[in-house]
Every structure is written in C-alpha cells, then in structure tokens.
Design a protein around this motif. Structure first.
Motif, PDB file in Angstrom:
ATOM      1  N   UNK A  36       0.711  -1.101   0.108  1.00 53.66           N
ATOM      2  CA  UNK A  36      -0.050   0.013   0.166  1.00 53.66           C
ATOM      3  C   UNK A  36       0.929   1.283  -0.062  1.00 53.66           C
ATOM      4  N   UNK A  37       1.891   1.254   0.795  1.00 52.88           N
ATOM      5  CA  UNK A  37       2.892   2.436   0.800  1.00 52.88           C
ATOM      6  C   UNK A  37       4.035   2.407  -0.064  1.00 52.88           C
ATOM      7  N   UNK A  56      -5.996   3.058   4.350  1.00 51.23           N
ATOM      8  CA  UNK A  56      -5.370   2.921   5.785  1.00 51.23           C
ATOM      9  C   UNK A  56      -6.439   1.749   6.466  1.00 51.23           C
ATOM     10  N   UNK A  57      -7.232   1.326   5.990  1.00 55.61           N
ATOM     11  CA  UNK A  57      -8.095   0.402   6.558  1.00 55.61           C
ATOM     12  C   UNK A  57      -7.801  -0.943   6.195  1.00 55.61           C
ATOM     13  N   UNK A  58      -7.003  -1.241   5.515  1.00 58.15           N
ATOM     14  CA  UNK A  58      -6.115  -2.301   4.927  1.00 58.15           C
ATOM     15  C   UNK A  58      -4.787  -2.596   5.345  1.00 58.15           C
ATOM     16  N   UNK A  59      -4.193  -1.785   6.244  1.00 55.85           N
ATOM     17  CA  UNK A  59      -2.709  -1.607   6.457  1.00 55.85           C
ATOM     18  C   UNK A  59      -2.238  -2.889   7.190  1.00 55.85           C
ATOM     19  N   UNK A  60      -3.011  -3.323   8.233  1.00 57.31           N
ATOM     20  CA  UNK A  60      -2.682  -4.720   8.831  1.00 57.31           C
ATOM     21  C   UNK A  60      -3.775  -5.550   8.551  1.00 57.31           C
ATOM     22  N   UNK A  61      -3.650  -6.315   7.263  1.00 55.75           N
ATOM     23  CA  UNK A  61      -4.655  -7.182   6.997  1.00 55.75           C
ATOM     24  C   UNK A  61      -3.890  -8.251   6.154  1.00 55.75           C
ATOM     25  N   UNK A 107      -7.474   1.852  -3.652  1.00 54.71           N
ATOM     26  CA  UNK A 107      -7.303   3.496  -3.175  1.00 54.71           C
ATOM     27  C   UNK A 107      -5.813   3.910  -3.269  1.00 54.71           C
ATOM     28  N   UNK A 108      -5.043   3.145  -2.803  1.00 55.17           N
ATOM     29  CA  UNK A 108      -3.474   3.487  -2.955  1.00 55.17           C
ATOM     30  C   UNK A 108      -2.939   3.712  -3.982  1.00 55.17           C
ATOM     31  N   UNK A 109      -3.444   3.151  -5.367  1.00 49.04           N
ATOM     32  CA  UNK A 109      -3.340   3.369  -6.591  1.00 49.04           C
ATOM     33  C   UNK A 109      -3.808   4.714  -6.865  1.00 49.04           C
TER      34      UNK A 109
END
Length: 452
Positions: free
Chosen positions: A70-71, A163-168, A184-186
């Motif tokens: 994501x980042x 950010x909802x999927x940062x720790x998944x 969303x990151x894209x």
C-alpha cells in the motif's frame, strides 16, 4: 499463509494484544517463532531486543506485505543501509526544529479554523473523527500545500480506504478490505504524482520556494551527484508514509488526551494552569510561538505518559539480512522479527507501578534507560516527525483546554485496536465554550461571546 495472524488481529480488536504477547513470552520464552501476515516471524522483547531492532545492521526494515504494497517499496520503513540514511536525511531536513519553527503560526491558524468548523456553537461532538479532520488538514496545508477543495476531499476518501487495509492478511480478492485498499492506494499515488508535477513546474518558474512544503523541499534536494537526490517513486512513497503516520498517530494521541482530561481532574487542572499562564500573557489574536511551546513542559509530559501506556504504534517489523543469532537462538535469513512497545513500557523494573498514570516519570527523560521508551522508535530509526507531532499536540491542547470544557457521553471508556487505538464509538463528548476574559477588559475591548 495465515498462521497466528488472525489471533493477533482478534487480540488487537479486543484490546488484549499486550496479554497475547505476554502469554506467548510466558509460554515460549523471550524469543519465539510463529507466522504473521504470510511470513515466518520471530517475536523478541525487552530492552536488548529494542536496541537490536533499532540499531542492528543485520536487520532491515520490513513491514507486513499489506503495508509494503500500500505504501510502496521505497518508503522509509522499507529501506535500509545507505538508502535509509539518504531518504531519512531528506525528510529530517524539512522536519527538524529549525525549519518547523516557521510553521508554528500556520499550525495555529489551522487549529483556529478547526475550532470554528467543529467546536464553536456545538454541544456535542465525536472526538476521534474530528481530530482526524484536524490532522488531515494540517498535513495537507503544511506538508503538501494542498488547498481545501474537491481534490483534498477526493484524496481523503481514498486515503481512508487505504489505511483500513494496512494490517490485513494480504489476500487480494474482490470485495475484501485489502483489495479496496490497494485500489485506493493506486488512486492516491496518481494524485501525488500530479501534485509533484505541479510543484516541480512551480519551482522551475520561480513561483515556489524550496521550504514551502515537504514536497518542494524533497524536490529541491541537491548534493554530490544524482545519488543524493530522491527519485519520484521515493517522493511518492514517502509522502504517503508521512501522511499515514501523521494522520493516525497524532489524532489518536489528542483523542486520548481529551479522554484523560475528562476523567482525571488533577491532571486536567495542572494542564489548564500551565496553558492559562501562557494565554494570559497574550492578546486573543496573538498566535502561539515557539517560545510558548517550550513552556508547555507538563502538557508534553502528560502526552508522553499516554504514549507509554497506550502507544498508537503497537509494534514493528524487521527482516534478517542473513542468518543471525539473538538470545541464544539462530534466526534464519529472510525471516521477520517483531517487537512490541508494551513489553518495556509496562515493565515494572523500568517503570515502577506501570499501570499508574504518572507524568513525573518524564521530568528527567535522560534517567529512563535507553531503548525502554520507544513510542517514537529509537537510535538511528527514531521517528523523524517527532518534533512536528509535538507542535501539533501542544497547539491543539492549548486551545482546547483554554476555550472549552467537556465531559464524556458514553459510559464505556474502553478502546480497541484496528491497528491504532480506537475509543468506543470514537469518544463522544458534551462540550461547553468558556467565556474568554483575558486581556479584553485590560485593553478596553468588549468581551467576546462564549462561541468565539
């Protein structure tokens, strides 16, 4: 692929992650292996473990696959060695105190706008989402120069999804939280690249200054050879990292300070006394200054004690660059190493009566053993945004305690982690504006209404 990932995530959601770690340590010892987020992992804990995680050149930064995807692969948390030093140096050049001094007034202005939009004339509000609006607007204005409008609103929507999927668990299937976060990151990356293009053009035409915001600062870096400069990918990834770090951690800390002020009258009275001493020497229109911030010593000690007991960042990951030995065990090359802040923060041999809230612990920070208080990391990996966060927190608390009183609405004063600490229902409160009398009677000015 899954291993103990769901067990840890469930414990974080139930706010029992500290006990989850402690139980593993009691059962398997200070070094144990498991699988987290698709990777073989070793949990380590204690002062020596923290020092090892923050200083060893045999470890590289390693975030869960979900965060790295994501980042981006060129963000500071994913870099090591010379690349880490170069990118960190670029960020520190903008985030160091000498530079940030000139932004205190701008942050004051953002806080005043925030109060006008979300607090003045209101009787109730929910603290966490309101504080996230504050930190988001501060970041957009001060770090990225993004003006209010459609672009900022679109950016926020995508950013919240990301950010909802940062720790998944990194399973990219349609309709999953992780899949939506990737999309969303894209979108965010495309928007940041557009902003970078605009900033670069403005710099070339002389319409922007190198210290105007973080992006212009990163674009203006010059050194010996092109290797000193940051690539566009590095700028994009680290803009996203800084935004993620500043958005969640600061908003959570301010929220927890508001919660504490409502439940601990002794701490509240001491913070209010300190802030009123500063306020009574200023006119209503005067901005907070760097000198004012340096007088807010007790308020900052309260913030540090909250960070000790409830650190926004629960722990972190590293990756072994080769087979290494720690604590008498061999950790294979390529494995994750996971450390958790609470293992030293709540250690009674380091912090006596660790469950007791006591800001006096931080009156002399040099007396705290190194690598024991790690809310901001440590050593060469200490958070470069430390000073930015301090300014943000102190400016916010100054205006909140001097202009409003509040009390909690809900009976449940608990919180869960997702992965940041989230108070029940976002911490709803009832608020009441204070009558601001300072300096107005002395200056012969009319007293403003309580809504001001």
């Amino acid at each position: 692929m899954i291993g103990q990932s769901f067990g840890l995530l469930r414990a974080m959601k139930a706010n029992t992650a500290e006990k989850w770690i402690e139980d593993r340590v009691n059962k398997y010892g200070p070094v144990s292996k498991l699988t987290l987020f698709g990777k073989p992992t070793v949990i380590i804990h204690g002062q020596a473990a923290n020092k090892f995680a923050f200083t060893s050149d045999t470890l590289s930064n390693q975030q869960p696959q979900s965060i790295q995807t994501l980042l981006g692969e060129r963000n500071l948390m994913a870099l090591s060695g010379e690349d880490h030093k170069r990118v960190r140096g670029a960020l520190v050049a903008f985030l160091k105190p000498e530079v940030l001094k000139q932004y205190v007034g701008k942050m004051d202005g953002e806080m005043r706008k925030h109060l006008e939009s979300y607090w003045e004339g209101k009787q109730k509000l929910t603290v966490l989402p309101v504080m996230k609006s504050l930190t988001y607007n501060i970041i957009c204005s001060l770090l990225f120069g993004m003006e209010p409008g459609t672009r900022r609103e679109k950016f926020l929507l995508s950013f919240q999804y990301m950010i909802e999927g940062m720790w998944s668990v990194p399973v990219n299937l349609p309709f999953t939280r992780y899949n939506r976060s990737i999309r969303a990151s894209s979108t965010i990356q495309t928007m940041v690249r557009d902003i970078i293009g605009e900033k670069r053009l403005a710099l070339d035409k002389g319409h922007a200054s190198p210290d105007q915001d973080l992006i212009t600062s990163l674009l203006s870096i010059h050194g010996e050879g092109k290797e000193a400069m940051l690539s566009e990918s590095e700028i994009v990834d680290n803009v996203m990292l800084v935004m993620t770090a500043g958005y969640d951690t600061s908003s959570v800390l301010i929220t927890f300070m508001v919660r504490l002020m409502a439940t601990d009258p002794i701490v509240y009275a001491a913070v209010l006394r300190e802030q009123e001493e500063i306020a009574k020497c200023k006119k209503l229109e005067d901005l907070i200054t760097w000198e004012d911030l340096n007088k807010m010593k007790y308020t900052w000690r309260v913030a540090l004690e909250i960070l000790r007991i409830s650190p926004p960042v629960f722990g972190g990951f590293r990756k072994t660059l080769k087979d290494i030995e720690f604590g008498g065990y061999l950790i294979p090359k390529g494995w994750q190493v996971f450390w958790a802040a609470n293992m030293t923060h709540m250690n009674e041999s380091i912090f006596p009566e660790p469950s007791k809230f006591d800001p006096k612990r931080f009156e002399n920070q040099s007396a705290i053993p190194p690598y024991c208080f790690v809310a901001f990391g440590g050593g060469p990996r200490i958070c470069p945004g430390y000073e930015f966060a301090r300014i943000e927190i102190l400016v916010a608390m100054h205006y909140l305690v001097t202009r409003f009183t509040w009390k909690l609405c809900g009976k449940d004063n608990k919180f869960s982690r997702d992965p940041m600490p989230v108070p029940t229902e976002g911490l709803p409160i009832q608020i009441k504006a204070k009558k601001i009398l300072r300096n107005h009677l002395m200056l012969g000015r009319p007293v403003p209404s309580p809504a001001v």
